[in-house]
Scaffold this active site. Sequence first.
Site, PDB file in Angstrom:
ATOM      1  N   ARG A   1      -1.395  -7.690  13.695  1.00  0.00           N
ATOM      2  CA  ARG A   1      -1.787  -6.590  12.809  1.00  0.00           C
ATOM      3  C   ARG A   1      -2.854  -7.049  11.820  1.00  0.00           C
ATOM      4  NH1 ARG A   1       3.647  -5.049  10.218  1.00  0.00           N
ATOM      5  NH2 ARG A   1       2.496  -3.450   9.102  1.00  0.00           N
TER       6      ARG A   1
ATOM      7  N   ARG B   1      10.721  -8.003   4.892  1.00  0.00           N
ATOM      8  CA  ARG B   1      10.876  -6.592   4.543  1.00  0.00           C
ATOM      9  C   ARG B   1      11.992  -5.944   5.368  1.00  0.00           C
ATOM     10  NH1 ARG B   1       5.699  -2.653   4.583  1.00  0.00           N
ATOM     11  NH2 ARG B   1       5.657  -3.045   6.815  1.00  0.00           N
TER      12      ARG B   1
ATOM     13  N   ARG C   1      -8.938   3.739   9.832  1.00  0.00           N
ATOM     14  CA  ARG C   1      -8.695   2.325  10.083  1.00  0.00           C
ATOM     15  C   ARG C   1      -9.782   1.684  10.936  1.00  0.00           C
ATOM     16  NH1 ARG C   1      -2.719   2.072   9.110  1.00  0.00           N
ATOM     17  NH2 ARG C   1      -1.983   0.008   9.647  1.00  0.00           N
TER      18      ARG C   1
ATOM     19  N   LYS D   1       0.829  -1.219   0.000  1.00  0.00           N
ATOM     20  CA  LYS D   1       0.000   0.000   0.000  1.00  0.00           C
ATOM     21  C   LYS D   1       0.859   1.263   0.000  1.00  0.00           C
ATOM     22  CE  LYS D   1      -2.327  -0.177   3.755  1.00  0.00           C
ATOM     23  NZ  LYS D   1      -1.735   0.780   4.683  1.00  0.00           N
TER      24      LYS D   1
ATOM     25  N   ARG E   1      11.394  -3.343  10.655  1.00  0.00           N
ATOM     26  CA  ARG E   1      10.447  -2.658  11.541  1.00  0.00           C
ATOM     27  C   ARG E   1      10.106  -3.583  12.702  1.00  0.00           C
ATOM     28  NH1 ARG E   1       5.516  -0.232   7.969  1.00  0.00           N
ATOM     29  NH2 ARG E   1       4.351  -1.020   9.748  1.00  0.00           N
TER      30      ARG E   1
HETATM   31  P1  AMP Z   1       1.247   1.118   8.859  1.00  0.00           P
HETATM   32  O1  AMP Z   1       2.582   1.636   8.512  1.00  0.00           O
HETATM   33  O2  AMP Z   1       0.123   1.832   8.142  1.00  0.00           O
HETATM   34  O3  AMP Z   1       1.148  -0.384   8.748  1.00  0.00           O
HETATM   35  O4  AMP Z   1       1.011   1.462  10.414  1.00  0.00           O
HETATM   36  C1  AMP Z   1       1.880   0.965  11.421  1.00  0.00           C
HETATM   37  C2  AMP Z   1       1.197   1.046  12.772  1.00  0.00           C
HETATM   38  O5  AMP Z   1       0.905   2.413  13.084  1.00  0.00           O
HETATM   39  C3  AMP Z   1      -0.137   0.334  12.880  1.00  0.00           C
HETATM   40  O6  AMP Z   1       0.013  -1.046  13.158  1.00  0.00           O
HETATM   41  C4  AMP Z   1      -0.778   1.089  14.052  1.00  0.00           C
HETATM   42  O7  AMP Z   1      -0.236   0.693  15.286  1.00  0.00           O
HETATM   43  C5  AMP Z   1      -0.328   2.511  13.786  1.00  0.00           C
HETATM   44  N1  AMP Z   1      -1.287   3.232  12.915  1.00  0.00           N
HETATM   45  C6  AMP Z   1      -1.090   3.658  11.637  1.00  0.00           C
HETATM   46  N2  AMP Z   1      -2.172   4.276  11.164  1.00  0.00           N
HETATM   47  C7  AMP Z   1      -3.103   4.248  12.150  1.00  0.00           C
HETATM   48  C8  AMP Z   1      -4.440   4.708  12.286  1.00  0.00           C
HETATM   49  N3  AMP Z   1      -5.077   5.307  11.265  1.00  0.00           N
HETATM   50  N4  AMP Z   1      -5.067   4.492  13.461  1.00  0.00           N
HETATM   51  C9  AMP Z   1      -4.457   3.892  14.505  1.00  0.00           C
HETATM   52  N5  AMP Z   1      -3.208   3.405  14.452  1.00  0.00           N
HETATM   53  C10 AMP Z   1      -2.523   3.588  13.285  1.00  0.00           C
END
Ligand code: AMP
Length: 217
Positions: A171, A127, A88, A13, A160
């Site tokens: 997740r 990754r 989300r 994404k 990460r």
């Molecule tokens: P991502 O890089 O989008 O996979 O986000 C990594 C982590 O950041 C997620 O697993 C959440 O812990 C947090 N996170 C990112 N976006 C959101 C959101 N819109 N609402 C709540 N937590 C978020």
Amino acid sequence: MRLLFMGPPGVGKGTQAKRFAHERGLCHISTGDMLRQAVQRGTPAGLQAKPVMERGALVSDALVLELVDERLGEPDAAAGFILDGYPRNPRQAADLARLLEQRGEGLDAVVALTMDVEHIVPRLSGRRSCPECGAVYHVSGNPPKEPGRCDRDRAELVQRPDDQEDVIRDRMATYVEQTAPLIAFYRDAGLLRGVSCEGSVDDVAARLSAVLGAAAA
Ligand code: AMP
């Protein structure tokens, strides 16, 4: 153009959102990137988010709303944006609708990126990224020329903390329980466009362009 990109973790994404935003002159707004930056800087928001992110859960709706509200208010967002990883959950979708309404704006499309679940864990657990420039690699699918080092700046690549296998599963569960229901919400609103993420980065980008061609016109 104002777009949302949704999809389970690991579908690519962020890669697609960054590329599409760059090609179309849109602002790429990733709440995950903003939160990781806050964690790295040790800001109050980062300190609050860190333990939540490390266990693969969602940080508070109020915290991400504040980040998104602030970012949408910056001048470059007026040219259009891609929200990557926000909203989300249904509460965040309602918050976003209110925010956009206040700004007199609407969404043009919501892209749901899809992939077979069994492909996701190996993609994420392999990754690696460069802490200096943000370049993303995969140990087998897209390895750097020299193992463990960035091609651009030779910095040591890192994983990460939430790309460990047990956190990936958490997740995924968070996505299925809280985020996936938004797909029906945006489908009912007539905004949803599905795009398969199987194949190469270029294949997916071509599919995206085709699907968003009409919205882009
Ligand atoms: P991502 O890089 O989008 O996979 O986000 C990594 C982590 O950041 C997620 O697993 C959440 O812990 C947090 N996170 C990112 N976006 C959101 C959101 N819109 N609402 C709540 N937590 C978020």
